[in-house]
Design a protein around this motif. Structure first.
Motif, mmCIF file in Angstrom:
data_model
loop_
_atom_site.group_PDB
_atom_site.id
_atom_site.type_symbol
_atom_site.label_atom_id
_atom_site.label_comp_id
_atom_site.label_asym_id
_atom_site.label_seq_id
_atom_site.Cartn_x
_atom_site.Cartn_y
_atom_site.Cartn_z
ATOM 1 N N LEU A 150 35.546 16.112 63.490
ATOM 2 C CA LEU A 150 35.563 14.663 63.607
ATOM 3 C C LEU A 150 34.745 14.099 64.767
ATOM 4 O O LEU A 150 33.887 13.235 64.557
ATOM 5 N N PRO A 151 34.963 14.557 66.006
ATOM 6 C CA PRO A 151 34.200 13.962 67.113
ATOM 7 C C PRO A 151 32.691 14.116 66.948
ATOM 8 O O PRO A 151 31.933 13.162 67.168
ATOM 9 N N GLN A 152 32.242 15.332 66.557
ATOM 10 C CA GLN A 152 30.805 15.560 66.390
ATOM 11 C C GLN A 152 30.235 14.773 65.213
ATOM 12 O O GLN A 152 29.102 14.296 65.265
ATOM 13 N N THR A 153 31.031 14.633 64.146
ATOM 14 C CA THR A 153 30.567 13.883 62.981
ATOM 15 C C THR A 153 30.408 12.406 63.318
ATOM 16 O O THR A 153 29.421 11.765 62.922
ATOM 17 N N ILE A 154 31.360 11.845 64.051
ATOM 18 C CA ILE A 154 31.260 10.447 64.478
ATOM 19 C C ILE A 154 30.026 10.258 65.347
ATOM 20 O O ILE A 154 29.284 9.274 65.216
ATOM 21 N N ASN A 155 29.781 11.209 66.219
ATOM 22 C CA ASN A 155 28.595 11.136 67.073
ATOM 23 C C ASN A 155 27.320 11.173 66.238
ATOM 24 O O ASN A 155 26.364 10.425 66.496
ATOM 25 N N LEU A 156 27.299 12.021 65.212
ATOM 26 C CA LEU A 156 26.131 12.105 64.335
ATOM 27 C C LEU A 156 25.914 10.795 63.574
ATOM 28 O O LEU A 156 24.775 10.330 63.441
ATOM 29 N N ILE A 157 26.995 10.194 63.094
ATOM 30 C CA ILE A 157 26.879 8.928 62.364
ATOM 31 C C ILE A 157 26.280 7.847 63.249
ATOM 32 O O ILE A 157 25.366 7.118 62.845
ATOM 33 N N THR A 158 26.777 7.716 64.476
ATOM 34 C CA THR A 158 26.244 6.691 65.385
ATOM 35 C C THR A 158 24.796 6.994 65.754
ATOM 36 O O THR A 158 23.987 6.077 65.901
ATOM 37 N N ARG A 159 24.447 8.284 65.872
ATOM 38 C CA ARG A 159 23.053 8.645 66.153
ATOM 39 C C ARG A 159 22.132 8.235 65.015
ATOM 40 O O ARG A 159 21.032 7.728 65.244
ATOM 41 N N ILE A 160 22.591 8.448 63.781
ATOM 42 C CA ILE A 160 21.778 8.054 62.633
ATOM 43 C C ILE A 160 21.584 6.538 62.614
ATOM 44 O O ILE A 160 20.474 6.039 62.397
#
Length: 225
Positions: A150-160
């Motif tokens: 979850l934390p890394q996925t949220i970070n990836l979404i905001t990066r995109i």
């Protein structure tokens, strides 16, 4: 207010145009995130199986994505394909392809890491107590994997979402491009327009990304209970 330049936001349809540009940004971001989450999860599972060939191919793909900047990938997709192969891609489609290409690799590596971080004895214990493989993954492996992802996925979404601002360089009329157009049109009458336009764009990105981070924190706390 005129001296400060804030009035440029309310001239004609300037503010509405910014919101319309934001809609383009969100559309590209959401499509890219959706493709990345679905295909990236599949890639992560492939990277976790005991096949040296598949893992090698996936690793090459991941390294290519991490080495080449997203801007170069955008230029390759939008300008390179059209010039060399006669493929006529719109800026929006090129952006979705590039950010999905990038997101799939990153998501795949996150899934691989989450799966590999679960101790092997949990697999063995689950099967030993009589759980089927479906039950093992449904009740033990998948819940733990989601928590770790979850934390890394949220970070990836905001990066995109944030990285989509690069598409202004291939002519896509998204929120940054609209801001540039407003600033250019007002450069003589409102010299300080850039401060207010880019300030509003900053706030719009913050309004989008911050709630996503809050949601991730709430989900983590909920799972900890």
């Amino acid at each position: 207010m005129q001296d400060w330049g804030i009035s440029v936001l309310f001239e004609g349809r300037n503010f509405i145009r910014l919101l319309e540009g934001l809609g383009v940004t969100l559309e590209i971001s959401l499509l890219s995130v959706l493709v990345s989450m679905i295909l990236g999860t599949g890639m992560g599972v492939l990277m976790s199986i005991n096949s040296k060939v598949i893992r090698f191919i996936c690793r090459i793909y991941l390294n290519i994505v991490r080495i080449i900047p997203q801007l170069v990938l955008l230029f390759l997709a939008y300008f390179g394909l059209s010039k060399s192969f006669g493929v006529n891609l719109s800026g929006e489609l090129a952006a979705v392809l590039v950010f999905s290409f990038w997101g799939i690799a990153e998501m795949g590596d996150l899934v691989r890491g989450a799966l590999n971080s679960i101790p092997k004895h949990q697999y063995e214990t689950g099967l030993a107590v009589g759980l089927s493989r479906r039950q093992l993954y449904q009740y033990i492996i998948i819940p733990q994997t989601i928590r770790r992802l979850l934390p890394q996925t949220i970070n990836l979404i905001t990066r995109i979402i944030k990285t989509t601002s690069l598409i202004v360089l291939i002519g896509v009329v998204e929120v940054v491009k609209v801001g540039q157009q407003i600033i250019e049109a007002s450069r003589l009458t409102v010299p300080s327009a850039a401060l207010w336009i880019y300030g509003v764009i900053f706030i719009l990105y913050f309004i989008i990304c911050y709630p996503i981070s809050l949601l991730a924190m709430k989900l983590e706390k909920w799972w900890e209970v």
